[in-house]
Design an enzyme around this catalytic site. Structure first.
Site, PDB file in Angstrom:
ATOM      1  N   ALA A   1      13.628  65.718  82.482  1.00 27.18           N
ATOM      2  CA  ALA A   1      13.218  66.611  83.885  1.00 27.18           C
ATOM      3  C   ALA A   1      13.812  65.687  85.258  1.00 27.18           C
ATOM      4  O   ALA A   1      13.348  66.196  86.001  1.00 27.18           O
ATOM      5  CB  ALA A   1      12.305  67.323  84.466  1.00 27.18           C
TER       6      ALA A   1
ATOM      7  N   GLY B   1      18.935  56.129 100.064  1.00 26.49           N
ATOM      8  CA  GLY B   1      18.825  56.639  98.594  1.00 26.49           C
ATOM      9  C   GLY B   1      19.246  55.642  97.474  1.00 26.49           C
ATOM     10  O   GLY B   1      19.363  56.436  96.467  1.00 26.49           O
TER      11      GLY B   1
ATOM     12  N   LYS C   1      26.846  49.636  79.829  1.00 26.92           N
ATOM     13  CA  LYS C   1      27.891  50.283  79.970  1.00 26.92           C
ATOM     14  C   LYS C   1      29.043  49.939  78.959  1.00 26.92           C
ATOM     15  O   LYS C   1      29.288  50.819  78.372  1.00 26.92           O
ATOM     16  CB  LYS C   1      28.342  51.137  81.304  1.00 26.92           C
ATOM     17  CG  LYS C   1      27.238  51.571  81.623  1.00 26.92           C
ATOM     18  CD  LYS C   1      27.233  52.427  83.499  1.00 26.92           C
ATOM     19  CE  LYS C   1      26.694  52.912  84.544  1.00 26.92           C
ATOM     20  NZ  LYS C   1      26.320  53.263  85.492  1.00 26.92           N
TER      21      LYS C   1
END
Lengths: 209, 330
Positions: free
Chosen positions: B8, B195, B213
């Site tokens: 979450a 951020g 990735k």
């Protein structure tokens, strides 16, 4: 170009013009670099580096004559020195493309340092960054060892040491690599950088991003 | 489709919020300590799922998503499990077990978590072979950018390499360093204030995230190019040659700029190699995307070169890739 064909000795010193006129004179030459004219001999210019000792020039000319090259002119720049303190010699000769490759290989295997062999030999240009303690680790030694690698020569160097010579500095190097040997040149730089604990920022080669 | 969303964080919450728009229903949500499972009564009017707004509000206010146990969400009656827990390396747990739990029940799994696909691709493939369920993981590479599905559309056997800028944080730092002539530490502090960078930026600036990735892409290329999975080479992070941007000095970027170039953290994957390193690229070239943008460049045998750029991170962006995958499983 045709007017210069008559002035053979002068034209022969200019590799590109000479190659062009030779190809233009050949009816079935498909391209000026002789890519498809397999059998047609064309003029080549080779720049050699010789140690300043007796007999060196003769030793360098043998592989050309022995492999079917037809010598046209020799320009021995005795007054000049290369960065490695050797004497540059420019040799013009006629040869077919196959013979030309054999001659360059023969020169190299005789220990003759071939700086430039025709315009196509240093066909690839590659720019990279080096950073780290460049000055403490002897930048001029770094450059001459890159020079010493057969695949490439250093064409241009820019250095930035904004925090003084004892701190981390950066350099931008432009290398001229022989056709198809860019990867080998980069591998040599990588190895040298590893040894000196420098970092390399390599270009993305083969990608005109 | 009925979704169970495990995790979450920003991505998991966005999947919960956006699933309805894509015609799906969220029947269970779990974070690391709690869960909520739809019981057919506490959902939205006429629906069977959980109330997305209530879940997101509860997570924001109380740090939990419900009163149930996380295992209840794994046991819920879903069609697709969405694995959106934080990426872990090595055994890739608990994400790996969440995915195999779904496969054992012959359900599908969609991953936003890079760990299982990068570190245990072979184990995942084996679990898929034993199941009627499938896995998809578009969201693990390049956020909103459809990298994996584009490679699949072209067919991995016809893709020779995939490269690109795959980490927005590192790209932001390099872009700012070049634009402002500032050093790494200064720009990192700015990125942390905005951020864009985490308090511990190692995962991004050391190239680990981009490498994961690329490892995933290498697995797609390697396994996609052969008929027999046993013949494919499996990649993990250990197979990647990785260097980051932490020590790139401002002076290096200035020298690059003088020559019309710049530095980007470029990841490259083929079916044989994975490499991540700062590389010199033309300043106005395709790969020199700015700020937090990502770009994926696909080199093909018959279709030339394809470039797809866009947002490589962010809750809704990554959730869009997750929900795209869910759509492909219908």
């Amino acid at each position: 170009m045709s007017d210069r064909r008559d002035g053979a000795p002068e034209a022969a010193l200019d590799a590109e013009d000479a190659a062009d006129s030779a190809a233009a004179g050949s009816a079935d030459a498909a391209s000026p670099d002789g890519g498809h004219a397999a059998a047609a001999p064309s003029t080549h210019t080779v720049r050699l580096e010789l140690v300043d000792e007796p007999g060196q020039l003769l030793a360098a000319l043998h592989p050309i004559a022995d492999n079917g090259g037809n010598l046209l002119s020799i320009y021995h720049e005795r007054g000049n020195k290369t960065p490695r303190g050797r004497i540059p010699v420019e040799v013009d000769f006629e040869a077919t493309p196959e013979r030309f490759e054999e001659i360059v290989d023969a020169l190299r295997s005789e220990g003759v340092n071939v700086m430039q062999a025709g315009t196509e030999r240093y066909a690839e240009e590659v720019t990279l960054l080096l950073f780290g303690h460049l000055i403490d680790t002897d930048l001029s030694d770094t450059l001459s060892r890159i020079e010493a690698c057969e695949s490439a020569s250093v064409a241009d160097v820019s250095l930035a040491a904004p925090q003084g010579t004892e701190e981390v500095s950066s350099a931008r190097l432009r290398l001229e690599a022989r056709a198809g040997e860019t990867d080998a040149a980069l591998a040599a730089v990588r190895e040298l950088a590893d040894e000196k604990e420098l970092r390399v920022v390599e270009p993305l080669t083969g990608v005109d991003a | 489709m009925r979704l169970a969303v495990i995790g979450a964080g920003a991505v998991g919450r966005s999947v919960v919020e956006l699933a309805g728009e894509y015609g799906h229903e969220v029947v269970a949500v779990a974070d690391s300590s709690s869960a909520t499972v739809a019981d057919g009564t506490d959902g939205r009017a006429g629906g069977i799922g959980v109330d997305p707004d209530a879940v997101v509000a509860r997570k924001a206010e109380r740090g939990i998503v419900g009163d149930a146990d996380p295992d209840d969400a794994l046991a819920a009656d879903y069609d697709v499990l969405v694995e959106a827990t934080p990426t872990t390396l090595g055994d890739a747990e608990p994400g790996f077990s969440h995915v195999t739990a779904a496969l054992e029940r012959d359900r599908h799994a969609v991953l936003a978590n890079k760990g299982p696909v990068a570190e245990r691709f072979g184990d995942l493939r084996a679990a898929v072979d034993d199941s009627d369920g499938e896995i998809r993981f578009e969201a693990t590479v390049g956020g909103a950018i459809p990298a994996v599905s584009t490679v699949e559309d072209i067919e991995p056997g016809h893709v020779t390499a995939v490269r690109g800028v795959l980490n927005g944080t590192a790209n932001f730092i390099l872009t700012r360093m070049a634009a402002e002539g500032l050093d790494y530490d200064h720009v990192l502090a700015e990125a942390q204030d905005l951020g864009v960078a985490e308090a511990d930026p190692s995962f991004d600036v050391d190239g680990t995230d981009a490498a994961l990735k690329c490892v995933i892409l290498a697995n797609v290329l390697s396994f996609g190019a052969v008929d027999d999975p046993d013949a494919a080479r499996e990649f993990t992070l250990a197979d990647a040659d990785v260097s980051g941007i932490r020590d790139v000095p401002g002076s290096a970027l200035r020298l690059a700029a003088e020559d019309g170039r710049t530095v980007r953290l470029i990841g490259e994957a083929t079916g044989e190699t994975v490499r991540v390193a700062p590389r010199l690229v033309p300043e106005n070239g395709t790969l020199a995307v700015s700020g937090t943008q990502n770009i994926v460049q696909i080199e093909t045998t018959h279709a030339g070169r394809l470039n797809i750029s866009g947002r490589g991170a962010g809750g809704p962006e990554t959730a869009s890739a997750v929900l795209g995958d869910v759509g492909r499983l219908e």
